[in-house]
Scaffold this motif. Sequence first.
Motif, PDB file in Angstrom:
ATOM      1  N   VAL A   1       0.944  -1.169  -0.007  1.00  0.00           N
ATOM      2  CA  VAL A   1       0.095  -0.042   0.014  1.00  0.00           C
ATOM      3  C   VAL A   1       0.741   1.197  -0.097  1.00  0.00           C
ATOM      4  CG1 VAL A   1      -1.807   1.392   1.297  1.00  0.00           C
ATOM      5  CG2 VAL A   1      -1.938  -1.253   1.243  1.00  0.00           C
TER       6      VAL A   1
ATOM      7  N   THR B   1      -2.823   7.423   1.174  1.00  0.00           N
ATOM      8  CA  THR B   1      -3.823   6.900   0.277  1.00  0.00           C
ATOM      9  C   THR B   1      -5.093   6.627   1.193  1.00  0.00           C
ATOM     10  OG1 THR B   1      -2.876   4.721   0.268  1.00  0.00           O
ATOM     11  CG2 THR B   1      -2.354   5.869  -1.445  1.00  0.00           C
TER      12      THR B   1
ATOM     13  N   VAL C   1      -7.968   4.129   2.004  1.00  0.00           N
ATOM     14  CA  VAL C   1      -8.017   2.586   2.117  1.00  0.00           C
ATOM     15  C   VAL C   1      -9.444   2.224   2.658  1.00  0.00           C
ATOM     16  CG1 VAL C   1      -7.195   0.556   2.898  1.00  0.00           C
ATOM     17  CG2 VAL C   1      -5.466   2.261   2.369  1.00  0.00           C
TER      18      VAL C   1
ATOM     19  N   ASP D   1      -8.361   4.434  -2.797  1.00  0.00           N
ATOM     20  CA  ASP D   1      -7.074   4.044  -3.780  1.00  0.00           C
ATOM     21  C   ASP D   1      -7.170   2.575  -3.645  1.00  0.00           C
ATOM     22  OD1 ASP D   1      -6.143   6.815  -4.629  1.00  0.00           O
ATOM     23  OD2 ASP D   1      -5.884   7.109  -2.361  1.00  0.00           O
ATOM     24  N   TYR D   2      -7.411   1.845  -2.570  1.00  0.00           N
ATOM     25  CA  TYR D   2      -7.204   0.491  -2.436  1.00  0.00           C
ATOM     26  C   TYR D   2      -8.248  -0.094  -1.576  1.00  0.00           C
ATOM     27  CZ  TYR D   2      -2.051   1.249  -3.420  1.00  0.00           C
ATOM     28  OH  TYR D   2      -0.948   1.528  -3.778  1.00  0.00           O
TER      29      TYR D   2
ATOM     30  N   ILE E   1      -9.101  -3.476   0.281  1.00  0.00           N
ATOM     31  CA  ILE E   1      -8.541  -4.800   0.646  1.00  0.00           C
ATOM     32  C   ILE E   1      -9.327  -5.542   1.241  1.00  0.00           C
ATOM     33  CG2 ILE E   1      -6.842  -5.741   2.281  1.00  0.00           C
ATOM     34  CD1 ILE E   1      -5.237  -2.584   2.010  1.00  0.00           C
TER      35      ILE E   1
ATOM     36  N   GLY F   1     -12.440   0.518  -5.847  1.00  0.00           N
ATOM     37  CA  GLY F   1     -11.043   0.769  -5.506  1.00  0.00           C
ATOM     38  C   GLY F   1     -10.302   0.980  -6.917  1.00  0.00           C
TER      39      GLY F   1
ATOM     40  N   ARG G   1      -7.149   0.120  -6.694  1.00  0.00           N
ATOM     41  CA  ARG G   1      -6.610  -1.199  -6.875  1.00  0.00           C
ATOM     42  C   ARG G   1      -7.411  -2.100  -5.828  1.00  0.00           C
ATOM     43  NH1 ARG G   1      -2.673   2.149  -8.500  1.00  0.00           N
ATOM     44  NH2 ARG G   1      -1.260   1.316 -10.168  1.00  0.00           N
ATOM     45  N   ALA G   2      -7.313  -3.345  -6.233  1.00  0.00           N
ATOM     46  CA  ALA G   2      -7.935  -4.177  -5.047  1.00  0.00           C
ATOM     47  C   ALA G   2      -6.890  -5.193  -4.607  1.00  0.00           C
ATOM     48  CB  ALA G   2      -8.962  -5.187  -5.339  1.00  0.00           C
ATOM     49  N   ILE G   3      -6.558  -5.435  -3.190  1.00  0.00           N
ATOM     50  CA  ILE G   3      -5.751  -6.361  -2.592  1.00  0.00           C
ATOM     51  C   ILE G   3      -6.519  -7.366  -1.961  1.00  0.00           C
ATOM     52  CG2 ILE G   3      -3.863  -6.467  -1.034  1.00  0.00           C
ATOM     53  CD1 ILE G   3      -3.025  -3.768  -1.323  1.00  0.00           C
TER      54      ILE G   3
ATOM     55  N   VAL H   1      -2.506  -8.031  -5.992  1.00  0.00           N
ATOM     56  CA  VAL H   1      -3.021  -6.843  -6.274  1.00  0.00           C
ATOM     57  C   VAL H   1      -3.420  -6.818  -7.502  1.00  0.00           C
ATOM     58  CG1 VAL H   1      -2.280  -4.109  -6.473  1.00  0.00           C
ATOM     59  CG2 VAL H   1      -0.978  -5.728  -4.729  1.00  0.00           C
TER      60      VAL H   1
ATOM     61  N   LYS I   1      -5.924  -4.486 -10.809  1.00  0.00           N
ATOM     62  CA  LYS I   1      -6.779  -3.451 -11.235  1.00  0.00           C
ATOM     63  C   LYS I   1      -7.314  -3.593 -12.121  1.00  0.00           C
ATOM     64  CE  LYS I   1      -3.208  -1.476 -14.032  1.00  0.00           C
ATOM     65  NZ  LYS I   1      -1.996  -0.396 -14.123  1.00  0.00           N
TER      66      LYS I   1
END
Length: 198
Positions: A12, A16, A18, A78-79, A81, A103, A105-107, A195, A197
């Motif tokens: 991460v 950002t 989250v 931004d993320y 999770i 998001g 990005r996805a974690i 991770v 996107k």
Amino acid sequence: MRVDLEVIADLVEPNTRVLDIGSGDGALLALLQSRRHVDGRGIEISQAGVNECVARGLSVIQGDADRDLVHYPDDAFDYVILSQTIQATHNPKVVLSELLRIGRRAIVSFPNFGHWTIRYSLGLRGSMPVTRNLTHAWYETPNIHFCTIRDFVALAGELGATVETAIAINSTGQKMGMNMPWWFWNLFGEQAVFVLKR
């Protein structure tokens, strides 16, 4: 602390926004706020978990990943999770799709049900495994969808997601070599962190 949480924290970017889905006791969110200075929010299904998070000063609400993610706008974080939770959702495909929508990005981290110890337990012993990472017996486990690393990669592809980073963690908690083929990760990776996107 769980190894996958340390790996996630390193992925991460600092400062950002989250959203941590399935916050549990808030360990990941607290780690991200202290180490990465994120603007963090969380969703946790259990009231006890929400209470623990709030007691730690974390912004966590009670909610269910299967039902409540639709209320978040596109690109709100931004993320997003989902750590050690996708296998406990009722509709992992819809949940993952929602993560990618809300998001940038996805974690996602999850236990790899393709690990050799699980195959051994099923194949030779004929019983569902209980391991260090899968601590519940079959009749009390929260896991309802068993997923391997290969299965997750296929699902990400089906949703049109790009795998930006993939990390397999072996049974000693070490990251496995990045140049290893998927079949090797699927056999020897006890956990995985991805991770994704759009």
